[in-house]
Design an enzyme around this catalytic site. Structure first.
Site, PDB file in Angstrom:
ATOM      1  N   SER A  75       0.839  -1.237  -0.031  1.00 42.23           N
ATOM      2  CA  SER A  75      -0.108   0.271   0.107  1.00 42.23           C
ATOM      3  C   SER A  75       0.589   0.917  -0.007  1.00 42.23           C
ATOM      4  O   SER A  75       1.811   0.831   1.068  1.00 42.23           O
ATOM      5  CB  SER A  75      -0.722  -0.123   1.273  1.00 42.23           C
ATOM      6  OG  SER A  75      -1.472   1.041   1.349  1.00 42.23           O
ATOM      7  N   MET A 133      -9.104   8.282   0.326  1.00 48.26           N
ATOM      8  CA  MET A 133      -9.918   8.059   1.372  1.00 48.26           C
ATOM      9  C   MET A 133     -10.341   9.965   1.373  1.00 48.26           C
ATOM     10  O   MET A 133      -9.977  10.766   1.068  1.00 48.26           O
ATOM     11  CB  MET A 133      -8.807   8.210   3.052  1.00 48.26           C
ATOM     12  CG  MET A 133      -8.201   6.708   2.474  1.00 48.26           C
ATOM     13  SD  MET A 133      -7.451   6.935   3.931  1.00 48.26           S
ATOM     14  CE  MET A 133      -6.602   5.209   4.421  1.00 48.26           C
TER      15      MET A 133
END
Ligand code: DX5
Ligand code: ZN
Length: 218
Positions: free
Chosen positions: A9, A38
């Protein structure tokens, strides 16, 4: 289905050196790059969006696995596809019309995934499982890297594996959050075949060997 896939990630990468981090991943044994988007609404944090995905796409030779932690992701599917996503994973909790959103992702030419939070039962995926390319179990509450793995996720992985087997389809089973060498074997034995790893990879002295180390566990 291929063997184990490691998806580092980039949330844990050095954003000021993204080209360098991307070429390190290109040289590594990781098959995918995991990209955490996000929105500050679905999760209590804001990460990055299209410009960063496009920048990674420009330098990357890997499969781009985009995890959208955003409300009403259907508004942005086309733009994520255009920006270079290969897999687009949305949250079941963020999609009132989950089946439609999955079809939308596929119609944009991407593979489709659905993620579930730690508090969401695997059964939520029952009626869409046959339409999925990937199902993702969150093993932390989404929003931040570097959190501790929630142990119950191993049991959820087994449940999801049973559901995938009953569908008769080849569906990636991905785990995301707090993955490290101490829980990876249990997850793989429970049926996971894609492991996301953020801080475990990027905070290590040698990320490339850490990726290899995870692959060597099987
Ligand atoms: C959490 C993200 C994860 C995170 C994983 O909301 O979806 O992908 O980057 O980071 P680690 O491996 O550090 O838990
Ligand atoms: Zn993620």
């Amino acid at each position: 289905m291929e063997k184990l896939i490691i998806a580092p990630s980039v949330l844990a990468a050095d954003f000021a050196n993204l080209a360098k981090e991307t070429s390190m991943l290109n040289e590594s044994a990781a098959a995918w790059i995991h990209i955490d988007v996000m929105d500050g609404v679905f999760v209590p944090n804001i990460s990055f969006g299209f410009p960063v995905l496009e920048a990674i796409k420009k330098h990357s030779t890997k499969f781009l696995d985009c995890h959208l932690m955003i409300e009403k992701p259907e508004r942005y599917i086309a733009q994520f596809a255009k920006s270079g996503a290969d897999m687009i994973t949305v949250h079941a909790e963020a999609c009132p019309h989950l089946h439609r959103t999955i079809q939308q992702i596929k119609s944009e030419g991407c593979m489709a995934g659905v993620a579930i939070n730690p508090g969401t039962p695997v059964s939520v995926l029952e009626d869409v499982i046959e339409d999925l390319d990937l199902a993702l179990i969150m093993s932390v509450n989404p929003g931040f890297g570097g959190q501790s793995f929630i142990a119950n996720s191993i049991q959820k992985t087994s449940q999801l594996k049973t559901l995938i087997n009953s569908s008769g389809k080849d569906i990636y089973l991905e785990i995301d959050g707090g993955v490290n060498k101490n829980n990876a074997v249990d997850l793989i034995q429970a049926g996971a075949n894609v492991l996301v790893a953020g801080s475990f990879v990027f905070a290590s002295v040698d990320p490339k060997s850490t990726i290899q180390e995870l692959l060597d566990l099987v």
